[in-house]
Design a protein around this motif. Structure first.
Motif, PDB file in Angstrom:
ATOM      1  N   THR A 270     -12.174  40.505  25.120  1.00  0.00           N
ATOM      2  CA  THR A 270     -13.489  40.934  24.567  1.00  0.00           C
ATOM      3  C   THR A 270     -14.469  39.884  24.703  1.00  0.00           C
ATOM      4  O   THR A 270     -15.735  40.195  24.841  1.00  0.00           O
TER       5      THR A 270
ATOM      6  N   ASP B 184     -11.669  49.977  27.148  1.00  0.00           N
ATOM      7  CA  ASP B 184     -10.253  49.659  27.528  1.00  0.00           C
ATOM      8  C   ASP B 184      -9.722  50.821  27.627  1.00  0.00           C
ATOM      9  O   ASP B 184      -8.319  50.899  27.834  1.00  0.00           O
TER      10      ASP B 184
ATOM     11  N   ARG C  39      -4.491  46.933  29.482  1.00  0.00           N
ATOM     12  CA  ARG C  39      -4.053  45.632  28.517  1.00  0.00           C
ATOM     13  C   ARG C  39      -4.109  44.679  29.466  1.00  0.00           C
ATOM     14  O   ARG C  39      -3.583  43.265  28.851  1.00  0.00           O
TER      15      ARG C  39
ATOM     16  N   LEU D 280     -12.142  42.376  29.626  1.00  0.00           N
ATOM     17  CA  LEU D 280     -12.261  43.960  29.712  1.00  0.00           C
ATOM     18  C   LEU D 280     -13.866  44.098  30.185  1.00  0.00           C
ATOM     19  O   LEU D 280     -14.532  43.390  29.988  1.00  0.00           O
TER      20      LEU D 280
END
Length: 453
Positions: free
Chosen positions: A97, A135, A141, A120
């Motif tokens: 992030t 996400d 991931r 992300l």
């Protein structure tokens, strides 16, 4: 201390966020241009000097057009943890992030996403306020490339996550409704920098060049040129299980940041095109990006369009440089993404000796003709985004939208060009000089129908 080039001239950051309405228009805006042009740029906060251009915090600039009017301009930083100084690397590993979110901005399934390939995506509202990291309901991931590809036939969004550590490359597919439906690690991939890729009707095409992970590089972007890193193209069939059948083809040394397009030709061969640099071209650009002394050239010097023809049956690749003009930021009518196209657009740059200039370029791949719209002295256009005209019949029936930075006037305009002849259609005067950026998208109103304001 010398100010690095990526904080000067066309790239000088703006210091605040503003909103302006009722913009002045020269000429007539086509009424079908009803939507938003949204551009991303690296724009660090005042007083912050990043060690690399790419480390500058992301700022999005939006221009709202509706039925012949230019209703507003606004600019907003993408409010990620990194904007407030949060580190990417933590005791627990990378914080996906902690993004600059400064490379690209796209729309898919009604969401606006600001992108940076190490992180992300970050969702924005239609008014460019930050919602937060996205996400895909916890399914994503890995990081997400800044250059996803939306299939114009299926509406699927293909993208990848790359890493300098295993797994080096993961391919993802999101359906037309925005749900992540498929992820697969790609065998044989390396730590080579993978910034962009290509999608054809039947294949996903990855490109690995000579720029690879380099822990000795301390600019904050740990990559560098390596003669030991093989340059390759990976071809993977689309669909479930395709990763098991990926094939890697050796190509000449070089590095490509941005794909023009790729498609299967009439003989079943894959044709891939995009600007590439050799070792010296990469060195010149990298020195500009990190503000190295004696850089002597602008970024994208020695960036020439290359074509690869991959014969899957013969297991061979034919490649050649097809133009001697230094260009970057290739675009096309995205209805032809993954299919054989005739026209391609780009931005021209001065070469390594400083000759040539900035302009918007159109290539006719059938006749070989090249046309350039010169934007004028001390004026730099942004990536030219294609928007189809109402009732379009031909591939180039449409408009190119580019934001031009003007140093002499200390101002910017949104320039609307006729994509068929590159003639000027209209210009929107913006309330400030917009920082030269990287990528952006046209988002028609219907794409955001039902989305919160």
């Amino acid at each position: 201390m010398t100010t690095p080039p990526y904080l000067t001239g066309h790239y000088t950051p703006v210091a605040d966020e503003i909103t302006a309405t009722g913009l002045t228009v020269e000429g007539s805006l086509p009424p079908e241009l009803t939507g938003r042009l949204i551009r991303n740029s690296h724009n660090p906060k005042p007083g912050v000097t990043p060690a690399h251009w790419f480390k500058g915090s992301g700022m999005v600039h939006g221009i709202r057009l509706r039925e012949g009017r230019a209703e507003w301009y606004r600019n907003r930083w993408v409010h990620t943890p990194a904007l407030d100084g949060a580190p990417y690397m933590t005791d627990r590993g990378p914080d996906l992030t902690a993004s600059t979110a400064g490379t690209h901005v796209i729309e898919h399934a009604g969401r606006l996403l600001a992108l940076c390939e190490a992180n992300l995506p970050f969702e924005l509202t239609p008014d460019l306020e930050t919602v937060g990291a996205h996400d895909f309901d916890g399914k994503l991931r890995t990081a997400m490339t800044a250059h996803p590809k939306e299939d114009p036939v299926t509406g699927e969004l293909h993208f990848f996550g790359s890493s300098p550590f295993p797994p080096f490359l993961t391919h993802h597919v999101c359906d037309a409704k925005g749900e992540l439906i498929h992820s697969a690690e790609i065998p044989g991939a390396t730590a080579s920098l993978k910034h962009d890729f290509a999608l054809t009707r039947r294949h996903v095409v990855f490109v690995e060049g000579n720029v690879t992970f380099d822990p000795a590089e301390h600019s904050g972007i740990p990559y560098g040129w390596s003669d030991a890193q093989p340059s390759r193209i990976g071809v993977m069939p689309r669909g479930e299980g395709g990763a098991r059948h990926v094939r890697w083809f050796s190509i000449e040394p070089g590095n490509m940041l941005h794909v023009g397009n790729a498609y299967e030709d009439g003989q079943g061969r894959i044709v891939l095109e995009g600007p590439t640099v050799d070792r010296e071209g990469f060195r010149l650009s990298w020195n500009w990006w990190i503000g190295a002394p004696g850089r002597g050239a602008e970024p994208n010097a020695r960036s020439y369009t290359r074509r690869w023809v991959i014969d899957l049956a013969a297991g061979s690749v034919d490649e050649q440089i097809i133009d001697d003009l230094a260009v970057e930021f290739p675009t096309l009518n995205e209805e032809y993404l993954g299919a054989e196209h005739r026209y391609q657009y780009a931005v021209s740059f001065p070469d390594q000796e400083g000759f040539g200039g900035y302009g918007v370029v159109k290539y006719d791949r059938v006749t070989g003709a090249r046309r350039i719209h010169r934007v004028g002295d001390a004026r730099l256009p942004s990536e030219a985004v294609f928007v189809p005209a109402a009732g379009a019949v031909n591939e180039d029936d449409g408009y190119l939208l580019t934001v031009v930075s003007d140093l002499k006037q200390d101002a910017s305009q949104l320039l609307v060009l006729d994509a068929s002849g590159l003639d000027r259609v209209a210009a929107v005067h913006l309330p400030r000089r917009v920082t030269a950026g990287i990528h952006g998208s046209w988002v028609p109103d219907e794409a955001l129908d039902g989305v919160r304001p």
